[in-house]
Motif scaffolding. Structure first.
Motif, short mmCIF file in Angstrom:
data_model
loop_
_atom_site.label_atom_id
_atom_site.label_comp_id
_atom_site.label_asym_id
_atom_site.label_seq_id
_atom_site.Cartn_x
_atom_site.Cartn_y
_atom_site.Cartn_z
N PHE A 86 -9.36 51.16 8.31
CA PHE A 86 -10.12 50.38 9.29
C PHE A 86 -11.51 50.98 9.42
O PHE A 86 -11.76 52.13 9.04
CB PHE A 86 -9.42 50.37 10.66
N VAL A 87 -12.42 50.19 9.97
CA VAL A 87 -13.79 50.63 10.25
C VAL A 87 -14.02 50.44 11.74
O VAL A 87 -13.63 49.43 12.32
CB VAL A 87 -14.81 49.80 9.44
N ASP A 88 -14.67 51.42 12.37
CA ASP A 88 -14.98 51.34 13.80
C ASP A 88 -16.48 51.60 13.95
O ASP A 88 -16.95 52.72 13.74
CB ASP A 88 -14.17 52.37 14.58
N ALA A 89 -17.23 50.56 14.30
CA ALA A 89 -18.68 50.68 14.44
C ALA A 89 -19.08 50.37 15.87
O ALA A 89 -18.60 49.40 16.47
CB ALA A 89 -19.40 49.72 13.49
N ARG A 90 -19.97 51.19 16.42
CA ARG A 90 -20.45 51.00 17.79
C ARG A 90 -21.94 50.67 17.71
O ARG A 90 -22.75 51.48 17.27
CB ARG A 90 -20.22 52.26 18.62
N ILE A 91 -22.28 49.47 18.15
CA ILE A 91 -23.65 48.98 18.09
C ILE A 91 -24.29 49.25 19.45
O ILE A 91 -23.84 48.72 20.46
CB ILE A 91 -23.67 47.48 17.76
N PHE A 142 -13.66 46.88 13.38
CA PHE A 142 -13.87 46.84 14.82
C PHE A 142 -15.35 47.04 15.09
O PHE A 142 -15.93 48.03 14.68
CB PHE A 142 -13.08 47.94 15.52
N LEU A 143 -15.97 46.10 15.80
CA LEU A 143 -17.36 46.23 16.21
C LEU A 143 -17.40 46.29 17.72
O LEU A 143 -16.92 45.37 18.39
CB LEU A 143 -18.20 45.03 15.74
N SER A 144 -17.97 47.35 18.26
CA SER A 144 -18.12 47.48 19.71
C SER A 144 -19.60 47.43 20.06
O SER A 144 -20.41 48.12 19.44
CB SER A 144 -17.54 48.81 20.21
N VAL A 145 -19.96 46.62 21.04
CA VAL A 145 -21.33 46.58 21.55
C VAL A 145 -21.35 47.41 22.82
O VAL A 145 -20.69 47.10 23.81
CB VAL A 145 -21.77 45.14 21.84
N ILE A 146 -22.11 48.51 22.79
CA ILE A 146 -22.07 49.48 23.88
C ILE A 146 -23.45 50.07 24.08
O ILE A 146 -24.25 50.15 23.13
CB ILE A 146 -21.03 50.59 23.57
N SER A 147 -23.75 50.48 25.28
CA SER A 147 -25.02 51.13 25.62
C SER A 147 -26.17 50.14 25.51
O SER A 147 -25.98 48.94 25.53
CB SER A 147 -25.25 52.37 24.75
N GLY A 148 -27.40 50.66 25.36
CA GLY A 148 -28.55 49.79 25.36
C GLY A 148 -28.67 49.07 26.70
O GLY A 148 -28.34 49.62 27.76
N ALA A 149 -29.11 47.83 26.67
CA ALA A 149 -29.18 47.00 27.88
C ALA A 149 -27.78 46.45 28.13
O ALA A 149 -27.39 45.42 27.60
CB ALA A 149 -30.18 45.88 27.69
N GLU A 150 -27.00 47.18 28.92
CA GLU A 150 -25.57 46.90 29.03
C GLU A 150 -25.25 45.51 29.54
O GLU A 150 -24.20 44.95 29.23
CB GLU A 150 -24.91 47.97 29.91
#
Length: 216
Positions: A86-91, A142-150
């Motif tokens: 699996f791949v786990d990426a946090r954008i 798995f793509l997670s959108v986290i941080s930045g302009a929450e």
């Protein structure tokens, strides 16, 4: 915690000051359980010190089938290599001035990256740490959108999910049986947190799996 079939990867996050000590890190990997009460457990490590960006570390993770979390659009070292099933990426770069966190071009790029990862390849716009052949089995992504302009994270995750769904039957190699979209803006799982505070995840699972936007 009683693990269920929807349990996603376990994220082991390390302090930015934690440098690579190979023997110490391998001892940690040996302690990770492969299953709990008959439920398979997937492990991902979020390392945030540049000394981890070495082919030797990539090979070590591959030997234990543990993923390196891709910390994208951040100040942390980026590791995009596929080392697990699996791949786990946090954008981490949504911007408040963009209604969907990112521009349309940027969202298209991340959707394309997900499709490339799903074939076991490092996305074309990312430099791999090690040049290893693609795994024989296409990984879950798995793509997670986290941080930045929450406040924009949920909109970004849903925009990515729409783009992946639009690829069904198209030339990208993503087939209709591969993608379903299930969006629950209140969050899925044991924690139901306010929108924007915790990661919202677009999950693409090959082979007839299920896509979720979820808060861990």
């Amino acid at each position: 915690m009683e693990p269920k079939e929807k349990l996603g990867p376990i994220n082991w996050q390390f302090m930015p000051s934690k440098a690579l000590d190979r023997a110490d890190f391998e001892a940690f990997l040996k302690l990770l359980p492969r299953s709990v009460n008959g439920v398979a457990i997937r492990h991902a490590v979020e390392v945030r010190y540049d000394s981890f960006r070495t082919p030797d570390f990539i090979a070590l993770l591959g030997a234990y089938r543990v993923a390196a979390i891709t910390a994208a659009d951040s100040d942390y070292p980026q590791i995009a290599d596929v080392t697990a099933p699996f791949v786990d990426a946090r954008i981490m770069g949504p911007r408040e001035e963009e209604d969907e966190g990112y521009s349309g071009v940027e969202l298209d790029r991340w959707a394309q990256a997900a499709r490339q990862w799903a074939t076991g390849q490092v996305p074309a716009n990312m430099e791999p740490v090690a040049r290893e052949p693609a795994p024989a089995v296409a990984p879950d992504v798995f793509l997670s959108v986290i941080s930045g302009a929450e406040i924009r994270n949920p909109a970004a995750a849903m925009a990515l999910t729409r783009r992946l769904a639009e690829a069904v039957g198209g030339p990208s190699g993503v087939h209709g049986s591969d993608i379903l979209a299930d969006i629950d803006p209140s969050g899925i799982g044991q924690r139901c947190q306010p929108l924007g505070r915790y990661p919202h995840r677009a999950v693409r699972r090959p082979g007839g799996g299920h896509n979720l936007v979820e808060s861990p």
